[in-house]
Design a protein around this motif. Sequence first.
Motif, PDB file in Angstrom:
ATOM      1  N   ALA A  89      12.144  -2.217   4.541  1.00 58.56           N
ATOM      2  CA  ALA A  89      12.926  -2.895   3.946  1.00 58.56           C
ATOM      3  C   ALA A  89      14.456  -2.250   3.836  1.00 58.56           C
ATOM      4  N   ASP A  90      14.056  -0.830   3.948  1.00 53.95           N
ATOM      5  CA  ASP A  90      15.349  -0.147   3.801  1.00 53.95           C
ATOM      6  C   ASP A  90      15.962   0.200   5.072  1.00 53.95           C
ATOM      7  N   GLY A  91      15.604  -0.589   6.286  1.00 53.36           N
ATOM      8  CA  GLY A  91      16.175  -0.279   7.354  1.00 53.36           C
ATOM      9  C   GLY A  91      15.559   0.884   8.193  1.00 53.36           C
ATOM     10  N   GLY A  92      14.790   1.572   7.881  1.00 58.87           N
ATOM     11  CA  GLY A  92      14.195   2.777   8.423  1.00 58.87           C
ATOM     12  C   GLY A  92      12.572   2.438   8.973  1.00 58.87           C
ATOM     13  N   VAL A  93      12.295   3.105   9.947  1.00 58.91           N
ATOM     14  CA  VAL A  93      10.904   2.694  10.587  1.00 58.91           C
ATOM     15  C   VAL A  93       9.657   3.415   9.643  1.00 58.91           C
ATOM     16  N   ARG A  94       8.809   2.586   9.506  1.00 58.94           N
ATOM     17  CA  ARG A  94       7.764   3.070   8.419  1.00 58.94           C
ATOM     18  C   ARG A  94       6.354   2.506   9.166  1.00 58.94           C
ATOM     19  N   GLY A  95       5.409   3.408   8.952  1.00 56.63           N
ATOM     20  CA  GLY A  95       4.145   3.084   9.581  1.00 56.63           C
ATOM     21  C   GLY A  95       3.044   3.911   8.860  1.00 56.63           C
ATOM     22  N   ILE A 146      -5.196   8.984   5.919  1.00 58.80           N
ATOM     23  CA  ILE A 146      -4.144   8.385   6.120  1.00 58.80           C
ATOM     24  C   ILE A 146      -2.827   9.117   6.456  1.00 58.80           C
ATOM     25  N   SER A 147      -2.314   8.794   7.657  1.00 61.33           N
ATOM     26  CA  SER A 147      -0.874   9.553   7.904  1.00 61.33           C
ATOM     27  C   SER A 147       0.231   8.495   7.511  1.00 61.33           C
ATOM     28  N   VAL A 148       1.312   8.840   6.753  1.00 57.57           N
ATOM     29  CA  VAL A 148       2.348   8.070   6.570  1.00 57.57           C
ATOM     30  C   VAL A 148       3.543   8.640   7.078  1.00 57.57           C
ATOM     31  N   VAL A 161      -2.707  12.185   3.799  1.00 56.79           N
ATOM     32  CA  VAL A 161      -3.651  12.113   2.534  1.00 56.79           C
ATOM     33  C   VAL A 161      -4.985  11.670   3.012  1.00 56.79           C
ATOM     34  N   ARG A 162      -5.858  12.177   1.844  1.00 59.87           N
ATOM     35  CA  ARG A 162      -7.192  11.486   2.131  1.00 59.87           C
ATOM     36  C   ARG A 162      -7.307  10.439   1.024  1.00 59.87           C
ATOM     37  N   ALA A 163      -8.153   9.296   1.427  1.00 64.80           N
ATOM     38  CA  ALA A 163      -8.185   8.344   0.353  1.00 64.80           C
ATOM     39  C   ALA A 163      -9.635   8.590   0.085  1.00 64.80           C
ATOM     40  N   VAL A 164      -9.912   8.651  -1.349  1.00 65.33           N
ATOM     41  CA  VAL A 164     -11.294   8.660  -1.752  1.00 65.33           C
ATOM     42  C   VAL A 164     -11.499   7.459  -2.581  1.00 65.33           C
ATOM     43  N   GLU A 165     -12.750   7.368  -3.092  1.00 66.33           N
ATOM     44  CA  GLU A 165     -13.249   6.119  -3.744  1.00 66.33           C
ATOM     45  C   GLU A 165     -11.892   5.727  -4.503  1.00 66.33           C
ATOM     46  N   ASP A 166     -11.914   4.190  -4.454  1.00 59.38           N
ATOM     47  CA  ASP A 166     -10.775   3.179  -4.934  1.00 59.38           C
ATOM     48  C   ASP A 166      -9.464   3.766  -4.486  1.00 59.38           C
TER      49      ASP A 166
END
Length: 177
Positions: A89-95, A146-148, A161-166
């Motif tokens: 939305a801000d014009g930059g690449v995100r993934g 997850i790599s942001v 980051v690590r995604a843990v429960e919920d």
Amino acid sequence: MPTTKREHPASAAPLDEAGLRDLILEIIDENHVMCVATVRSDGWPHATLVNYLRLGRALYFIVARESQKFANITQDSRVSVALGGGLGADGGVRGLSMAARAIEVSDPAHIKEINQAIFRLSKVAGFRPHPSSVLVAVMEVRPSLISVIDYAVPPGRRDLVRAVEDWRIEHVQPIQS
């Protein structure tokens, strides 16, 4: 359920766990197609594009039961997922890229809930499940790592980051090569 857009700071200041979780959900909501890479029986990766749906913090996709993707997931539930790459939305690449598990949804009530969510989506929402078979499986993606990437804010940000429960988010130190 789309997240609301938040104002980005003038620089890529560190985000707390809640801010990173919100950023991850924003990036997921900006996209409708992800690449799912599975492990073939001969050890080679098999990458394909799938439409996905986010309900809450869960990602779902539909796969034909006679497909190579389904056979691979049945043998080894580990998948890699990549999505984004377009302009945010801000014009930059995100993934995002994720190390995850793909688990078949078998509860009829849960499948009914997913189907109802699909039918509520407008035709412009981008979700178009299209397996070439009437025999399909609904898969849930359960991320572990997850790599942001977010270059919408100079100088850009990269977080692991690590995604843990919920989907509670914990920072992970990148591996130095």
